[in-house]
Design a protein around this motif. Sequence first.
Motif, PDB file in Angstrom:
ATOM      1  N   SER A 125       9.979  -1.864  -3.875  1.00 33.02           N
ATOM      2  CA  SER A 125       9.784  -1.453  -2.489  1.00 33.02           C
ATOM      3  C   SER A 125      10.650  -2.244  -1.519  1.00 33.02           C
ATOM      4  CB  SER A 125       8.313  -1.633  -2.104  1.00 33.02           C
ATOM      5  OG  SER A 125       7.959  -3.007  -2.210  1.00 33.02           O
ATOM      6  N   GLN A 182       0.423   2.691   3.749  1.00 34.33           N
ATOM      7  CA  GLN A 182      -0.875   2.389   3.143  1.00 34.33           C
ATOM      8  C   GLN A 182      -0.741   1.327   2.056  1.00 34.33           C
ATOM      9  OE1 GLN A 182      -2.851   5.825   1.594  1.00 34.33           O
ATOM     10  NE2 GLN A 182      -4.737   4.759   1.108  1.00 34.33           N
ATOM     11  N   ASP A 183      -1.678   0.390   2.066  1.00 31.64           N
ATOM     12  CA  ASP A 183      -1.782  -0.671   1.055  1.00 31.64           C
ATOM     13  C   ASP A 183      -0.690  -1.742   1.176  1.00 31.64           C
ATOM     14  OD1 ASP A 183      -4.019   0.569  -0.075  1.00 31.64           O
ATOM     15  OD2 ASP A 183      -2.776   1.770  -1.421  1.00 31.64           O
ATOM     16  N   GLU A 184       0.077  -1.734   2.265  1.00 26.33           N
ATOM     17  CA  GLU A 184       1.074  -2.784   2.473  1.00 26.33           C
ATOM     18  C   GLU A 184       0.493  -3.874   3.369  1.00 26.33           C
ATOM     19  OE1 GLU A 184       5.157  -0.105   2.052  1.00 26.33           O
ATOM     20  OE2 GLU A 184       4.514  -0.806   4.025  1.00 26.33           O
ATOM     21  N   GLU A 185       1.033  -5.090   3.227  1.00 22.93           N
ATOM     22  CA  GLU A 185       0.529  -6.220   4.000  1.00 22.93           C
ATOM     23  C   GLU A 185       1.108  -6.218   5.411  1.00 22.93           C
ATOM     24  OE1 GLU A 185       0.651 -11.081   3.750  1.00 22.93           O
ATOM     25  OE2 GLU A 185       0.283  -9.936   1.919  1.00 22.93           O
ATOM     26  N   THR A 218       5.414  -4.010   8.830  1.00 19.69           N
ATOM     27  CA  THR A 218       5.623  -4.950   7.739  1.00 19.69           C
ATOM     28  C   THR A 218       7.112  -5.267   7.682  1.00 19.69           C
ATOM     29  OG1 THR A 218       5.092  -5.451   5.425  1.00 19.69           O
ATOM     30  CG2 THR A 218       5.982  -3.241   5.900  1.00 19.69           C
TER      31      THR A 218
END
Length: 204
Positions: free
Chosen positions: A22, A59-62, A74
């Motif tokens: 990613s 979604q689901d990223e810090e 992010t």
Amino acid sequence: MATTKLTDAQRVILAAAGARESGLVLPLPKSLGDNRGTLGVILKSLLTRELVTERPILQDEELWRDTAELGRTTLVISTEGLKAIGIDPIEHFVHETDGSLLVDETRETAVTGRLGGSAETTKADPADAGLPKPGTKLASLIAALRRPEGATIAELMEATGWQAHSVRGAMSGNLKKKLSLEVTSEVVENRGRVYRITTVGAAE
């Protein structure tokens, strides 16, 4: 070419991001500890040097931060960040896509740029000098960005089949630096951040 000077912590952060499919900078490697103040300063320095870039969070990223302009964001490694740790952005982006065209397209435009463009060696329209051939993914990216309504990152991902950070890398690397195309962005109601090409451009 001058070597980018990095601190040990900066190199660890970029190496970890470069190793991720990613390209995400966050979460940071545990070896750096948990001093948020110090780590925040390091990340800001990487942003200032354009070795990492900020984008809306998926979604689901810090979370990096919450902004009025971009919303929740992010961080991802940039093409310059990859180069700083010795990774070829072209090869890196190829691994993130489902096709082999990207490496050929980016190398083609890079060669064109090194040769000083094609305006003097071909009779093609100067407005298209050095631009990728129709039907390629880079051409699809440019076509989407040239639409009057522009395109969001999600729409550019759909047009090219690339990951978000590959789209951003192509815009900042191939379009802006190699093809001298000016890409602007603005936040549009009900669409989010929209990108457009505002100049004709040509390979340098």
